[in-house]
Design a protein around this motif. Structure first.
Motif, PDB file in Angstrom:
ATOM      1  N   GLU A  34       3.226   2.180   1.063  1.00 38.08           N
ATOM      2  CA  GLU A  34       4.221   3.153   1.489  1.00 38.08           C
ATOM      3  C   GLU A  34       5.627   2.560   1.358  1.00 38.08           C
ATOM      4  O   GLU A  34       6.546   3.209   0.848  1.00 38.08           O
ATOM      5  CB  GLU A  34       3.945   3.545   2.955  1.00 38.08           C
ATOM      6  CG  GLU A  34       4.647   4.794   3.435  1.00 38.08           C
ATOM      7  CD  GLU A  34       4.257   6.048   2.638  1.00 38.08           C
ATOM      8  OE1 GLU A  34       3.133   6.098   2.096  1.00 38.08           O
ATOM      9  OE2 GLU A  34       5.110   6.956   2.552  1.00 38.08           O
TER      10      GLU A  34
ATOM     11  N   ARG B 104       3.119   6.806  -6.922  1.00 38.31           N
ATOM     12  CA  ARG B 104       1.989   6.365  -6.080  1.00 38.31           C
ATOM     13  C   ARG B 104       1.171   5.294  -6.801  1.00 38.31           C
ATOM     14  O   ARG B 104       0.764   4.308  -6.199  1.00 38.31           O
ATOM     15  CB  ARG B 104       1.076   7.543  -5.734  1.00 38.31           C
ATOM     16  CG  ARG B 104       1.701   8.546  -4.785  1.00 38.31           C
ATOM     17  CD  ARG B 104       1.631   8.074  -3.340  1.00 38.31           C
ATOM     18  NE  ARG B 104       2.441   8.944  -2.480  1.00 38.31           N
ATOM     19  CZ  ARG B 104       2.986   8.562  -1.338  1.00 38.31           C
ATOM     20  NH1 ARG B 104       2.819   7.327  -0.892  1.00 38.31           N
ATOM     21  NH2 ARG B 104       3.707   9.398  -0.625  1.00 38.31           N
TER      22      ARG B 104
ATOM     23  N   SER C 212      -2.112   0.203   3.114  1.00 39.89           N
ATOM     24  CA  SER C 212      -1.418   1.493   2.983  1.00 39.89           C
ATOM     25  C   SER C 212       0.025   1.398   3.496  1.00 39.89           C
ATOM     26  O   SER C 212       0.917   2.012   2.927  1.00 39.89           O
ATOM     27  CB  SER C 212      -2.208   2.624   3.629  1.00 39.89           C
ATOM     28  OG  SER C 212      -2.256   2.442   5.007  1.00 39.89           O
TER      29      SER C 212
END
Ligand code: ARG
Length: 569
Positions: free
Chosen positions: A390, A408, A386
């Protein structure tokens, strides 16, 4: 399809013969002075030593044989006796045209072998951490590379699901069903408690023995643990695009252990030492001490080596693999020496079935120490993913107008490429530094750069098509028109050789090196040559056919490395 170096070599060999020299001197390799030539032959230097003749003179004779060959732009003898070779544009483009017409762009499949790749190796009820990340990434790419070469690859996750670790968890397990979060807290707590509380440690130890002897209570808890843990592991491996054919583990072979040990005893290989049962595996030529392989502890418990040996027995029974490839941290090297030697001595694995251990180095943080979270804890895989996504997301939204959802989704694809390429581009045995900024950069030797290149080619081709451009095929490929175009072709034609080499050496980093140079060559070509605004339709189609091949080669390579390209970036 023949490799480019082989083709050049056969021409050189002929020329050596014509010049009255042995053809074995006609070995050819890529030039290590790309500013001077494309390929080179150093055979005259070796010939000079044997024949006591002047190397430059011999090189001159060989070169003059090839002077008028249509295959070469130039063949030159240079001091002290090298032969510098440049391919003719026609010969080079002809090869490019041929390779685009071949299945797998000229890579020839091998005689299929059955190969087990033992990788992943997660431990049940412990979170998947960075140590297991490398095994999963490297193993998946080796498995895919072998499949590309035509082999029957069987991937086994070989879970750590037996032994003291499970006894500790069972001893501390509450009676109600636990969630994965709860479960993951139990192991560290139990392991800490065992260090301080000898009674607890003893009870956990007894639980381990009970479990291994099939106690129903223990098995019930064990099954619960497996259930929760497996669901979580499958989800995590899925996220990494890592897929196993077998979800076996140490527990799978528990029933085979007594027979396997009896066999070692019957063969006179296993003997008692301080109450434990061991097999001596030292050999006279050993440079360092190889301790005996312990197959049973004094209390009767099975060990890591025991289950690996029983697993080999089972794999022979079920698959008779021609080759086994194990992928773990290199600190396990001794374990595999012991296991492999025991397996050979006991004829569990016949001589014609090879056993290979690939030991990888540590993934470190920027401080050069094993990678940790910002707060200093063990980094969980999910967190690493993650964080990476990001970072990629920020880069994407910085430079482009894009919907949140698309950004995303793209970040997930590109993030995985950043992690995997960052890992695989290093020789496996080496330690490397996980540098989030560097790995997620769109420029430089990174996964995102490779993807960016692919996306760029896709978009050129799409633009051409949507403007109503007529179809182009390999038949449109013409000799190159510029240095940068020739350079791109020179990279493309190495493809079959690079793949074969990466496979022989089980070295995915060679594939990374290759796609980086292909991407660089494409990008210089792209910056120098206007593809879509080229007025000649003939030339334009030739360019398009070449860049499409470039894209296809890159796509096959990234698929082997274990990641995919997004549509846009
Ligand atoms: N579970 C082991 C570990 O975490 C790795 C298993 C590797 N495979 C094997 N057959 N020993 O270190």
């Amino acid at each position: 399809m023949k490799k480019m170096t082989e083709l050049i070599e056969s021409k050189l060999q002929e020329a050596f013969r014509e010049a009255g020299l042995d053809e074995s001197y006609g070995r050819v390799g890529l030039s290590n002075r790309p500013d001077l030539c494309e390929y080179q032959c150093n055979g005259c230097l070796s010939a000079a030593k044997v024949l006591h003749r002047n190397p430059l003179e011999m090189a001159g004779q060989v070169a003059s044989v090839l002077k008028n060959s249509s295959d070469f732009e130039s063949v030159e003898a240079v001091a002290p006796g090298f032969i510098n070779i440049k391919l003719s544009k026609e010969a080079l483009s002809f090869f490019v045209k041929q390779m685009s017409e071949e299945k797998k762009y000229g890579v020839e499949e091998e005689q299929p072998k059955t190969i087990i790749v033992d990788y992943g190796g997660a431990n049940v009820a412990k979170p998947l951490h960075i140590g297991h990340l490398r095994s999963a990434i490297i193993g998946e790419s080796i498995k895919r590379l072998g499949a590309y070469m035509g082999h029957n690859m069987i991937g086994d996750v070989h879970l750590g699901d037996w032994g003291l670790q499970m006894g500790l968890i069972i001893e501390m397990m509450p009676d109600h069903t636990v969630s994965i979060d709860e479960l993951e807290k139990i192991y560290p707590a139990a392991s800490a408690k065992a260090k301080e509380d000898p009674d607890f440690a003893e009870r956990a130890h007894q639980k381990t023995l009970l479990l291994q002897s099939g106690d129903p209570e223990c098995l019930k808890k064990w099954n619960q643990i497996m259930d929760v843990s497996l669901r979580d592991l499958k989800k995590n491996y899925e996220k990494l695009d890592v897929h196993f054919d077998l979800w076996n583990g140490e527990s799978t072979v528990n029933d085979l252990i007594p027979g396997m040990i009896q066999n070692l005893i019957d063969k006179g290989l296993a003997y008692e030492s301080d109450g434990a049962l061991v097999v001596n595996v030292a050999e006279a030529e050993d440079k360092k001490e190889i301790p005996p392989c312990i197959v049973r502890k004094s209390d009767g418990a099975a060990l890591y080596a025991t289950s690996d040996l029983a697993t080999l027995e089972q794999r022979e029974e079920l698959f008779k693999p021609d080759l086994y490839i194990y992928i773990t941290d290199k600190r396990q090297a001794m374990h595999f020496v012991q296991v492999f030697r025991t397996a050979r001595k006991a004829s569990i694995v016949p001589e014609n079935h090879s056993l290979v251990h690939i030991g990888f180095g540590t993934m470190n943080g920027k401080d050069g120490k094993p990678f940790k979270t910002r707060s200093g804890g063990v980094m969980r895989l999910e967190e690493l993913i993650s964080d990476t996504n990001e970072a990629v997301y920020n880069r994407i939204t910085e430079s482009r107008d894009i919907t949140e959802e698309e950004a995303r989704k793209t970040a997930e694809i590109v993030g995985l490429a950043a992690i995997k390429y960052g890992d695989l581009s290093n020789q496996a045995s080496k330690d490397y530094i996980f540098d989030l900024d560097k790995f997620t950069a769109f420029e430089g030797n990174t996964g995102p750069y490779i993807l960016y290149t692919i996306v760029r080619i896709k978009s050129i081709i799409n633009k051409y098509r949507s403007a109503g451009g007529s179809a182009f095929t390999s038949a449109d490929i013409r000799p190159s028109n510029s240095d940068s175009e020739k350079k791109l072709e020179l990279e493309l034609v190495r493809y079959n050789e690079v793949i074969e080499n990466a496979w022989t050496e089980l070295a995915p980093h060679k594939l990374c090196q290759y796609i980086y140079s292909v991407a660089e060559a494409f990008n210089s070509f792209y910056h120098e040559v206007k593809i879509l605004s080229e007025p000649s339709d003939e030339l334009k189609k030739s360019y398009l056919a070449k860049i499409e091949l470039t894209m296809n080669v890159l796509l096959d390579c990234i698929h082997i490395l274990g990641f995919e390209a997004p549509d846009k970036m």
